[in-house]
Design a protein around this motif. Structure first.
Motif, PDB file in Angstrom:
ATOM      1  N   TRP A   9       0.806  -1.215   0.000  1.00 60.91           N
ATOM      2  CA  TRP A   9       0.000   0.000   0.000  1.00 60.91           C
ATOM      3  C   TRP A   9       0.848   1.276   0.000  1.00 60.91           C
ATOM      4  CZ3 TRP A   9       1.667   2.443   4.241  1.00 60.91           C
ATOM      5  CH2 TRP A   9       2.077   1.675   5.333  1.00 60.91           C
ATOM      6  N   CYS A  10       2.155   1.127   0.120  1.00 61.97           N
ATOM      7  CA  CYS A  10       3.076   2.273   0.172  1.00 61.97           C
ATOM      8  C   CYS A  10       3.475   2.652  -1.259  1.00 61.97           C
ATOM      9  CB  CYS A  10       4.297   1.884   1.005  1.00 61.97           C
ATOM     10  SG  CYS A  10       5.686   3.010   0.893  1.00 61.97           S
ATOM     11  N   LYS A  11       2.911   3.755  -1.765  1.00 66.07           N
ATOM     12  CA  LYS A  11       3.189   4.151  -3.155  1.00 66.07           C
ATOM     13  C   LYS A  11       4.676   4.383  -3.418  1.00 66.07           C
ATOM     14  CE  LYS A  11      -1.194   5.645  -4.808  1.00 66.07           C
ATOM     15  NZ  LYS A  11      -2.072   6.645  -5.305  1.00 66.07           N
ATOM     16  N   PRO A  12       5.395   5.110  -2.550  1.00 63.62           N
ATOM     17  CA  PRO A  12       6.838   5.280  -2.806  1.00 63.62           C
ATOM     18  C   PRO A  12       7.584   3.942  -2.864  1.00 63.62           C
ATOM     19  CG  PRO A  12       6.098   6.839  -1.146  1.00 63.62           C
ATOM     20  CD  PRO A  12       4.956   5.899  -1.391  1.00 63.62           C
ATOM     21  N   CYS A  13       7.155   2.977  -2.038  1.00 59.42           N
ATOM     22  CA  CYS A  13       7.798   1.654  -2.046  1.00 59.42           C
ATOM     23  C   CYS A  13       7.622   0.989  -3.410  1.00 59.42           C
ATOM     24  CB  CYS A  13       7.179   0.745  -0.984  1.00 59.42           C
ATOM     25  SG  CYS A  13       7.365   1.297   0.712  1.00 59.42           S
ATOM     26  N   VAL A  14       6.390   1.016  -3.897  1.00 62.66           N
ATOM     27  CA  VAL A  14       6.065   0.363  -5.165  1.00 62.66           C
ATOM     28  C   VAL A  14       6.743   1.083  -6.334  1.00 62.66           C
ATOM     29  CG1 VAL A  14       4.183  -0.219  -6.732  1.00 62.66           C
ATOM     30  CG2 VAL A  14       3.895  -0.560  -4.273  1.00 62.66           C
ATOM     31  N   GLN A  15       6.679   2.415  -6.341  1.00 60.62           N
ATOM     32  CA  GLN A  15       7.249   3.184  -7.442  1.00 60.62           C
ATOM     33  C   GLN A  15       8.763   3.088  -7.497  1.00 60.62           C
ATOM     34  OE1 GLN A  15       5.557   7.012  -6.486  1.00 60.62           O
ATOM     35  NE2 GLN A  15       3.721   6.651  -7.727  1.00 60.62           N
ATOM     36  N   ASN A  16       9.406   2.940  -6.329  1.00 59.27           N
ATOM     37  CA  ASN A  16      10.859   2.929  -6.276  1.00 59.27           C
ATOM     38  C   ASN A  16      11.450   1.525  -6.330  1.00 59.27           C
ATOM     39  OD1 ASN A  16      13.518   3.225  -4.202  1.00 59.27           O
ATOM     40  ND2 ASN A  16      13.316   4.792  -5.775  1.00 59.27           N
ATOM     41  N   PHE A  17      10.611   0.478  -6.294  1.00 61.70           N
ATOM     42  CA  PHE A  17      11.139  -0.886  -6.284  1.00 61.70           C
ATOM     43  C   PHE A  17      12.015  -1.205  -7.498  1.00 61.70           C
ATOM     44  CE2 PHE A  17      10.967  -5.482  -7.036  1.00 61.70           C
ATOM     45  CZ  PHE A  17      11.676  -5.880  -5.915  1.00 61.70           C
ATOM     46  N   PRO A  18      11.685  -0.717  -8.715  1.00 62.75           N
ATOM     47  CA  PRO A  18      12.575  -1.005  -9.849  1.00 62.75           C
ATOM     48  C   PRO A  18      14.017  -0.529  -9.624  1.00 62.75           C
ATOM     49  CG  PRO A  18      10.476  -0.218 -10.649  1.00 62.75           C
ATOM     50  CD  PRO A  18      10.446  -0.045  -9.146  1.00 62.75           C
ATOM     51  N   VAL A  19      14.199   0.538  -8.852  1.00 67.61           N
ATOM     52  CA  VAL A  19      15.554   1.022  -8.537  1.00 67.61           C
ATOM     53  C   VAL A  19      16.280  -0.017  -7.684  1.00 67.61           C
ATOM     54  CG1 VAL A  19      16.849   2.783  -7.261  1.00 67.61           C
ATOM     55  CG2 VAL A  19      14.980   3.463  -8.776  1.00 67.61           C
ATOM     56  N   PHE A  20      15.586  -0.562  -6.691  1.00 66.79           N
ATOM     57  CA  PHE A  20      16.190  -1.580  -5.827  1.00 66.79           C
ATOM     58  C   PHE A  20      16.530  -2.833  -6.633  1.00 66.79           C
ATOM     59  CE2 PHE A  20      16.028  -4.997  -2.609  1.00 66.79           C
ATOM     60  CZ  PHE A  20      16.969  -4.502  -1.719  1.00 66.79           C
ATOM     61  N   LYS A  21      15.621  -3.206  -7.517  1.00 67.97           N
ATOM     62  CA  LYS A  21      15.847  -4.378  -8.369  1.00 67.97           C
ATOM     63  C   LYS A  21      17.050  -4.164  -9.291  1.00 67.97           C
ATOM     64  CE  LYS A  21      12.948  -7.617 -10.825  1.00 67.97           C
ATOM     65  NZ  LYS A  21      11.641  -7.878 -11.405  1.00 67.97           N
ATOM     66  N   GLU A  22      17.188  -2.962  -9.826  1.00 66.22           N
ATOM     67  CA  GLU A  22      18.327  -2.631 -10.691  1.00 66.22           C
ATOM     68  C   GLU A  22      19.631  -2.659  -9.891  1.00 66.22           C
ATOM     69  OE1 GLU A  22      20.746  -1.705 -13.842  1.00 66.22           O
ATOM     70  OE2 GLU A  22      18.663  -2.401 -13.894  1.00 66.22           O
ATOM     71  N   LEU A  23      19.591  -2.183  -8.660  1.00 67.73           N
ATOM     72  CA  LEU A  23      20.768  -2.234  -7.791  1.00 67.73           C
ATOM     73  C   LEU A  23      21.214  -3.681  -7.609  1.00 67.73           C
ATOM     74  CD1 LEU A  23      22.651  -0.545  -5.851  1.00 67.73           C
ATOM     75  CD2 LEU A  23      21.071  -1.227  -4.035  1.00 67.73           C
ATOM     76  N   ALA A  24      20.254  -4.552  -7.324  1.00 66.29           N
ATOM     77  CA  ALA A  24      20.565  -5.981  -7.167  1.00 66.29           C
ATOM     78  C   ALA A  24      21.167  -6.552  -8.449  1.00 66.29           C
ATOM     79  CB  ALA A  24      19.299  -6.748  -6.776  1.00 66.29           C
ATOM     80  N   ALA A  25      20.617  -6.157  -9.588  1.00 59.41           N
ATOM     81  CA  ALA A  25      21.120  -6.656 -10.870  1.00 59.41           C
ATOM     82  C   ALA A  25      22.553  -6.191 -11.116  1.00 59.41           C
ATOM     83  CB  ALA A  25      20.211  -6.194 -12.007  1.00 59.41           C
ATOM     84  N   GLN A  26      22.855  -4.953 -10.748  1.00 59.53           N
ATOM     85  CA  GLN A  26      24.199  -4.428 -10.981  1.00 59.53           C
ATOM     86  C   GLN A  26      25.246  -5.079 -10.082  1.00 59.53           C
ATOM     87  OE1 GLN A  26      24.606  -0.196 -11.404  1.00 59.53           O
ATOM     88  NE2 GLN A  26      22.854  -0.053 -12.775  1.00 59.53           N
TER      89      GLN A  26
END
Length: 116
Positions: A30-47
């Protein structure tokens, strides 16, 4: 390929007992910033995939894991905790850019290599 592992109260020992760095993100659906920013976290993991030594990346849904949320004193979302050998060494509150997250992680890695 780096994976962001779903952690909860049943499998959290995987990162708590890990000898190395674990980057764990606390979030809620339900946390919009969490959902919107998750791709950044996923990209960090990928890098950092294939980084030597290994870095674990995971996420914890606060609604499904209230005990872990309380144990680690998570009061704001999103919150990212960096663990080294099971101990919290860095708390990151709120939304951060990929550049900010890489900078923080790079600093943690440099400090870890300096201290042996």
């Amino acid at each position: 390929m780096a994976k962001v592992i779903d952690y909860n109260e049943d499998n959290h020992s995987d990162f708590e007992w890990f000898e190395g760095l674990a980057v764990i993100r606390f979030y809620a659906d339900w946390c919009k910033p969490c959902v919107q920013n998750f791709p950044v976290f996923k990209e960090l993991a990928a890098q950092y995939a294939g980084h030597n030594p290994e870095i674990k990346f995971g996420k914890i849904n606060v609604d499904q894991s209230p005990i872990l949320t309380l144990r680690y004193n998570v009061y704001g979302l999103p919150s990212t905790l960096i663990f080294k050998n099971g101990q919290i060494i860095q708390r990151i509150a709120g939304v951060k850019s990929l550049t900010d997250m890489k900078s923080i992680l790079s600093q943690v890695l440099n400090e870890s290599s300096d201290s042996g």
